[in-house]
Design a protein around this motif. Structure first.
Motif, PDB file in Angstrom:
ATOM      1  N   PHE A   1       0.831  -1.205   0.000  1.00  0.00           N
ATOM      2  CA  PHE A   1       0.000   0.000   0.000  1.00  0.00           C
ATOM      3  C   PHE A   1       0.867   1.258   0.000  1.00  0.00           C
ATOM      4  O   PHE A   1       0.573   2.224  -0.715  1.00  0.00           O
ATOM      5  CB  PHE A   1      -0.914  -0.016   1.224  1.00  0.00           C
ATOM      6  CG  PHE A   1      -1.759   1.226   1.368  1.00  0.00           C
ATOM      7  CD1 PHE A   1      -2.897   1.392   0.605  1.00  0.00           C
ATOM      8  CD2 PHE A   1      -1.405   2.224   2.267  1.00  0.00           C
ATOM      9  CE1 PHE A   1      -3.672   2.537   0.717  1.00  0.00           C
ATOM     10  CE2 PHE A   1      -2.172   3.365   2.393  1.00  0.00           C
ATOM     11  CZ  PHE A   1      -3.312   3.508   1.616  1.00  0.00           C
ATOM     12  N   ALA A   2       1.954   1.254   0.765  1.00  0.00           N
ATOM     13  CA  ALA A   2       2.852   2.406   0.805  1.00  0.00           C
ATOM     14  C   ALA A   2       3.525   2.636  -0.537  1.00  0.00           C
ATOM     15  O   ALA A   2       3.687   3.780  -0.988  1.00  0.00           O
ATOM     16  CB  ALA A   2       3.902   2.213   1.900  1.00  0.00           C
ATOM     17  N   ILE A   3       3.913   1.535  -1.212  1.00  0.00           N
ATOM     18  CA  ILE A   3       4.560   1.671  -2.521  1.00  0.00           C
ATOM     19  C   ILE A   3       3.589   2.239  -3.547  1.00  0.00           C
ATOM     20  O   ILE A   3       3.935   3.137  -4.326  1.00  0.00           O
ATOM     21  CB  ILE A   3       5.103   0.303  -2.981  1.00  0.00           C
ATOM     22  CG1 ILE A   3       6.248  -0.145  -2.065  1.00  0.00           C
ATOM     23  CG2 ILE A   3       5.576   0.373  -4.433  1.00  0.00           C
ATOM     24  CD1 ILE A   3       6.763  -1.533  -2.363  1.00  0.00           C
ATOM     25  N   VAL A   4       2.353   1.723  -3.548  1.00  0.00           N
ATOM     26  CA  VAL A   4       1.346   2.227  -4.479  1.00  0.00           C
ATOM     27  C   VAL A   4       1.050   3.700  -4.208  1.00  0.00           C
ATOM     28  O   VAL A   4       0.940   4.519  -5.142  1.00  0.00           O
ATOM     29  CB  VAL A   4       0.058   1.386  -4.384  1.00  0.00           C
ATOM     30  CG1 VAL A   4      -1.070   2.018  -5.200  1.00  0.00           C
ATOM     31  CG2 VAL A   4       0.314  -0.028  -4.873  1.00  0.00           C
ATOM     32  N   ALA A   5       0.925   4.059  -2.938  1.00  0.00           N
ATOM     33  CA  ALA A   5       0.662   5.458  -2.587  1.00  0.00           C
ATOM     34  C   ALA A   5       1.816   6.355  -3.030  1.00  0.00           C
ATOM     35  O   ALA A   5       1.602   7.461  -3.544  1.00  0.00           O
ATOM     36  CB  ALA A   5       0.439   5.588  -1.085  1.00  0.00           C
ATOM     37  N   ALA A   6       3.066   5.884  -2.850  1.00  0.00           N
ATOM     38  CA  ALA A   6       4.229   6.672  -3.274  1.00  0.00           C
ATOM     39  C   ALA A   6       4.238   6.875  -4.787  1.00  0.00           C
ATOM     40  O   ALA A   6       4.565   7.953  -5.280  1.00  0.00           O
ATOM     41  CB  ALA A   6       5.518   5.981  -2.823  1.00  0.00           C
ATOM     42  N   ILE A   7       3.857   5.839  -5.535  1.00  0.00           N
ATOM     43  CA  ILE A   7       3.811   5.956  -6.999  1.00  0.00           C
ATOM     44  C   ILE A   7       2.748   6.958  -7.416  1.00  0.00           C
ATOM     45  O   ILE A   7       2.967   7.789  -8.312  1.00  0.00           O
ATOM     46  CB  ILE A   7       3.554   4.574  -7.634  1.00  0.00           C
ATOM     47  CG1 ILE A   7       4.756   3.649  -7.396  1.00  0.00           C
ATOM     48  CG2 ILE A   7       3.277   4.706  -9.126  1.00  0.00           C
ATOM     49  CD1 ILE A   7       4.538   2.234  -7.862  1.00  0.00           C
ATOM     50  N   LEU A   8       1.579   6.891  -6.793  1.00  0.00           N
ATOM     51  CA  LEU A   8       0.499   7.823  -7.131  1.00  0.00           C
ATOM     52  C   LEU A   8       0.877   9.266  -6.809  1.00  0.00           C
ATOM     53  O   LEU A   8       0.490  10.199  -7.524  1.00  0.00           O
ATOM     54  CB  LEU A   8      -0.777   7.431  -6.384  1.00  0.00           C
ATOM     55  CG  LEU A   8      -1.425   6.103  -6.795  1.00  0.00           C
ATOM     56  CD1 LEU A   8      -2.634   5.801  -5.910  1.00  0.00           C
ATOM     57  CD2 LEU A   8      -1.832   6.132  -8.267  1.00  0.00           C
TER      58      LEU A   8
END
Length: 275
Positions: free
Chosen positions: A14-21
């Motif tokens: 979830f943190a990786i996806v949020a960072a990408i967004l």
């Protein structure tokens, strides 16, 4: 070394996806700021530029007189941040430590002031500033945002100062310190990390404000960076690459400010958590 559970891996994903967004818009602004209009038409917004193209940045820089807009934003945001923190400290000292009568109602009033939408303030403020001769003057925006930010700062610091150890204050009073000396020699040094965080937030919040500066700063020489960018985009005279360049130039000052004071912000938040 503890093994990661399924929840840990899920939170990491979830943190990786949020960072990408979060990073995706910055990536698009960065690569499109250095594209020519022909390069953008050929490769689209996601492709890397085939060659570094600086005409878009130069065109925006000259068209809006960008250094002047940066100075206006820095002067307004810096003045608001300093004045708002100073007023917040004085108010919170009277409310949180001075224990004035009706303390709870006063704190509630400051909280309600933060909930009032800016749209409701436009007409009365416009009329007032026209009457006193401050319309189209940077001090009109400084006064408005100093009051708004100080209301939040007072609400926050009142709660912090309300829990201040009475033993420390009594010891200072026994040593002969006046209230003014207690404030600046005892309370201010201890609460400096919290005040540093407030100063940084007030600066960034004021820098990003748009509606009130757009309403009260109508002349070109008084406009801030967000207002200048929006007005040029509204004229529909810029291509996509120049628009991206304007967004990049508007982002760089706040990014630099955050990076410079990142350690101060981290120390302030950590100190608040430890206390």
């Amino acid at each position: 070394m503890t093994r990661k559970t399924g929840v840990d891996w899920l939170m990491l994903a979830f943190a990786i996806v949020a960072a990408i967004l979060i990073a995706a818009p910055f990536y698009l602004i960065l690569i499109n700021s250095f594209k020519s209009p022909a390069d953008y038409s050929t490769g689209g917004p996601l492709a890397l530029p085939s060659a570094i193209y600086l005409d878009g940045i130069a065109a925006f820089w000259e068209r809006v007189n960008f250094p002047q807009k940066v100075w206006n934003s820095v002067f307004i945001s810096g003045t608001v941040a300093i004045l708002a923190v100073l007023i917040s400290v004085l108010n919170a000292f009277a409310i949180g430590i001075g224990r004035i009568r009706g303390r709870s109602w006063i704190v509630l009033l400051f909280l309600l002031a933060n909930l009032l939408p800016q749209e409701a303030l436009l007409y009365p403020l416009y009329y007032m500033f026209r009457e006193v001769g401050l319309y189209n003057n940077v001090w009109s925006v400084i006064i408005v945002f100093t009051v708004i930010q100080a209301a939040f700062g007072t609400y926050l610091l009142s709660a912090v100062y309300g829990t201040f150890p009475k033993e420390v204050l009594e010891a200072a009073a026994i040593d002969g310190a006046t209230r003014w000396q207690i404030l600046w020699r005892v309370i201010f040094p201890i609460s400096r990390p919290t005040l540093s965080v407030l100063l940084i937030f007030f600066f960034i919040w004021t820098w990003n404000e748009f509606l009130i500066p757009l309403t009260f700063l109508v002349s070109n020489e008084n406009q801030t960076v967000p207002v200048a960018i929006s007005l040029l985009q509204g004229e529909r005279l810029m291509d996509v690459t120049t628009t991206s360049a304007s967004a990049l130039l508007g982002l760089i000052p706040t990014l630099l400010f955050f990076l410079i004071f990142q350690r101060t912000l981290t120390r302030g938040i950590t100190a608040g958590a430890v206390k």
